[in-house]
Design a protein around this motif. Sequence first.
Motif, PDB file in Angstrom:
ATOM      1  N   PHE A 128      -0.906  -2.297  -3.112  1.00  0.00           N
ATOM      2  CA  PHE A 128      -2.105  -2.865  -3.732  1.00  0.00           C
ATOM      3  C   PHE A 128      -3.350  -2.049  -3.394  1.00  0.00           C
ATOM      4  O   PHE A 128      -4.268  -1.928  -4.221  1.00  0.00           O
ATOM      5  N   ALA A 129      -3.388  -1.474  -2.197  1.00  0.00           N
ATOM      6  CA  ALA A 129      -4.548  -0.668  -1.810  1.00  0.00           C
ATOM      7  C   ALA A 129      -4.683   0.572  -2.690  1.00  0.00           C
ATOM      8  O   ALA A 129      -5.793   0.934  -3.102  1.00  0.00           O
ATOM      9  N   VAL A 130      -3.572   1.228  -2.976  1.00  0.00           N
ATOM     10  CA  VAL A 130      -3.614   2.447  -3.784  1.00  0.00           C
ATOM     11  C   VAL A 130      -3.736   2.138  -5.268  1.00  0.00           C
ATOM     12  O   VAL A 130      -4.521   2.761  -5.993  1.00  0.00           O
ATOM     13  N   ASN A 131      -2.972   1.161  -5.746  1.00  0.00           N
ATOM     14  CA  ASN A 131      -2.866   0.921  -7.188  1.00  0.00           C
ATOM     15  C   ASN A 131      -3.945   0.019  -7.761  1.00  0.00           C
ATOM     16  O   ASN A 131      -4.198   0.058  -8.965  1.00  0.00           O
ATOM     17  N   VAL A 132      -4.566  -0.803  -6.909  1.00  0.00           N
ATOM     18  CA  VAL A 132      -5.571  -1.746  -7.409  1.00  0.00           C
ATOM     19  C   VAL A 132      -6.927  -1.538  -6.739  1.00  0.00           C
ATOM     20  O   VAL A 132      -7.940  -1.344  -7.417  1.00  0.00           O
ATOM     21  N   ARG A 133      -6.951  -1.601  -5.420  1.00  0.00           N
ATOM     22  CA  ARG A 133      -8.245  -1.499  -4.737  1.00  0.00           C
ATOM     23  C   ARG A 133      -8.913  -0.151  -4.994  1.00  0.00           C
ATOM     24  O   ARG A 133     -10.133  -0.090  -5.251  1.00  0.00           O
ATOM     25  N   ALA A 134      -8.152   0.928  -4.926  1.00  0.00           N
ATOM     26  CA  ALA A 134      -8.750   2.250  -5.124  1.00  0.00           C
ATOM     27  C   ALA A 134      -9.382   2.391  -6.506  1.00  0.00           C
ATOM     28  O   ALA A 134     -10.556   2.783  -6.609  1.00  0.00           O
TER      29      ALA A 134
END
Length: 265
Positions: A128-134
Amino acid sequence: MVARTLNDEAVRTLDGKVALVTGGSRGIGRAIAERLGRDGAVVAVAFARDRAAADGVVERIRKDGGRAFPIQAELGRHGDAAALWAAFDAQIDQHAPGGGVDVIVNNAGIGRSTDLASLTEEGFDEVFAVNVRAPFFIVREGLRRLRDGGRIVNISSGAARLAMPEIIAYGSTKGALDTFTLNLAKQLGPRGITVNSVAPGIVDTDVNAGWLRGNAQAEAHAASLAALGRVGQPEDIADIVAFLASDDARWVTGRVIDATGGAGL
């Protein structure tokens, strides 16, 4: 197919534009960066770790008569968006005086081939950090640089609309990205900025090479899932992104463009 170069007037649809492509050093991102470069954009090729691969993409764009430069920022950690834009700001005036950006392509992403029972909390947080938050914060930090009439293209996945429990977290991130697209399109419409998602199916990239390439049975099965009867290629996706980045797509926003070749019809 006849090879096209930047000198072909018909493909210079992005002359005078600046594009940022995350995950631009390999696979779909590489194909997107190279296509936008051929179309006349100055391309910032963002990468996490493989500088040699990013330099190779930049070299190919320049060899075709285009302009490009690499920027490094590892996504998935707090402050990643600010670091990416700082790297962009440090170089942009050398390649496009005046700064600013016209096209943002959020392509970078990671997969987790893990079902609900096997997925760890750490794995969930990372994807989720790479695919959404970033992408969320790349756009937020980039809005003051993004010119009116600009384009945002988020690379989603057919997994957001097809039930695939074996990659449940990955599919969930892409569903979130599509919702992000929808809301951004509404918010940024008054500035003439379009925001769209492109949702690929199975594509022949390095990520899929381990199970797909050299395995006739796996390739035949993957091809059978698409109505068009073949496995997707990175260029199939890049050409759709190029359309969305161009003025031809000025009246398309808030959409998820299916790029699966008709999977699940």
